[in-house]
Design an enzyme around this catalytic site. Structure first.
Site, PDB file in Angstrom:
ATOM      1  N   THR A  98       9.531 -72.000 -85.587  1.00 51.76           N
ATOM      2  CA  THR A  98      10.526 -71.208 -84.876  1.00 51.76           C
ATOM      3  C   THR A  98       9.840 -70.578 -83.680  1.00 51.76           C
ATOM      4  OG1 THR A  98      11.727 -69.095 -84.968  1.00 51.76           O
ATOM      5  CG2 THR A  98      10.050 -69.441 -86.613  1.00 51.76           C
ATOM      6  N   CYS A 112      14.520 -72.411 -78.559  1.00 52.10           N
ATOM      7  CA  CYS A 112      14.897 -72.075 -79.921  1.00 52.10           C
ATOM      8  C   CYS A 112      14.981 -73.395 -80.647  1.00 52.10           C
ATOM      9  CB  CYS A 112      16.233 -71.342 -79.957  1.00 52.10           C
ATOM     10  SG  CYS A 112      16.864 -71.102 -81.637  1.00 52.10           S
TER      11      CYS A 112
END
Length: 234
Positions: free
Chosen positions: A84, A198
């Site tokens: 992430t 992202c």
């Protein structure tokens, strides 16, 4: 024998599944036959993580990431990925508490951008990634990139689509159109390329949605992990 890849996943599992797919596809392509990657994944409960993020409880989140990293090290991982972008906010603290290398998600992305000759890039991600300095600062300080982020209203749209839809596996055409418009506005401001900063955005945005090249952090991070596992890239 390849090195063992350690993955801190579950943020969200939708993108972690893509990491697993890309890593194993890339390993099979590189080695042939039915080869796959040797890997370990510790997957967190994103419901808990998301609440702590929006509460701003980064101290607890840092402790969670350190715990996950240490579990993977004890399990035999040779190096580590945090799957992430947002949770690289505590990458330095995690790296300090383990004795195996941490492969930072921003590095393979920036290296690809620099190799392609771009200097002015647009960044899409969570509000935390777009607004705080832990990610933009690394791109600027280490690689000399000029990073543009969307305006306030556009940042809110990008963030809300990630947390309300993408992390839940919802991929909507209306949201794709919204991202397309936001990308176009970044290009109008001079962005030569766009970072999909992202790990879920790659589920929504495709190359045809942008008039400039897209740099998908999920794919680049996963492929860099394969390079490292094969004994390349440090």
């Amino acid at each position: 024998m390849t090195k063992i890849i350690g993955l801190i996943g579950g943020m969200s599992w939708e993108s972690s599944a893509q990491y697993y797919r890309i890593i194993n596809q890339e390993m099979r392509e590189r080695l042939g036959g039915v080869h796959s990657a040797r890997s370990l994944m510790f997957s967190v409960d994103f419901g808990e993580i998301e609440k702590l993020q929006h509460k701003g409880d980064w101290a607890t989140l840092t402790a969670e990431m350190i715990d996950a990293a240490q579990r993977l090290e004890r399990g035999g991982a040779d190096f580590l990925l945090i799957c992430t972008n947002t949770m690289h906010r505590m990458a330095d603290e995690v790296a300090e508490r383990i004795s195996i290398p941490l492969l930072h998600i921003a590095d393979p992305t920036a290296e690809e951008i620099k190799a392609a000759g771009y200097e002015r890039v647009g960044l899409l991600g969570t509000a935390f990634t777009m607004e705080q300095d832990f990610y933009k600062g690394r791109l600027t300080d280490k690689y000399g990139l000029n990073v543009l982020v969307p305006n306030d209203a556009d940042r809110a749209v990008v963030h809300d689509i990630i947390y309300r839809e993408l992390v839940a596996g919802q991929v909507l055409s209306t949201s794709r159109a919204a991202y397309r418009d936001i990308i176009a506005r970044l290009v109008e401001r001079g962005a030569q390329a766009i970072i999909l900063g992202c790990t879920e955005i790659m589920l929504l945005v495709q190359p045809e949605d942008s008039s400039v090249p897209l740099f998908d952090t999920t794919t680049l991070h996963a492929k860099a992990a394969v390079e490292r596992a094969l004994g390349n890239g440090g």
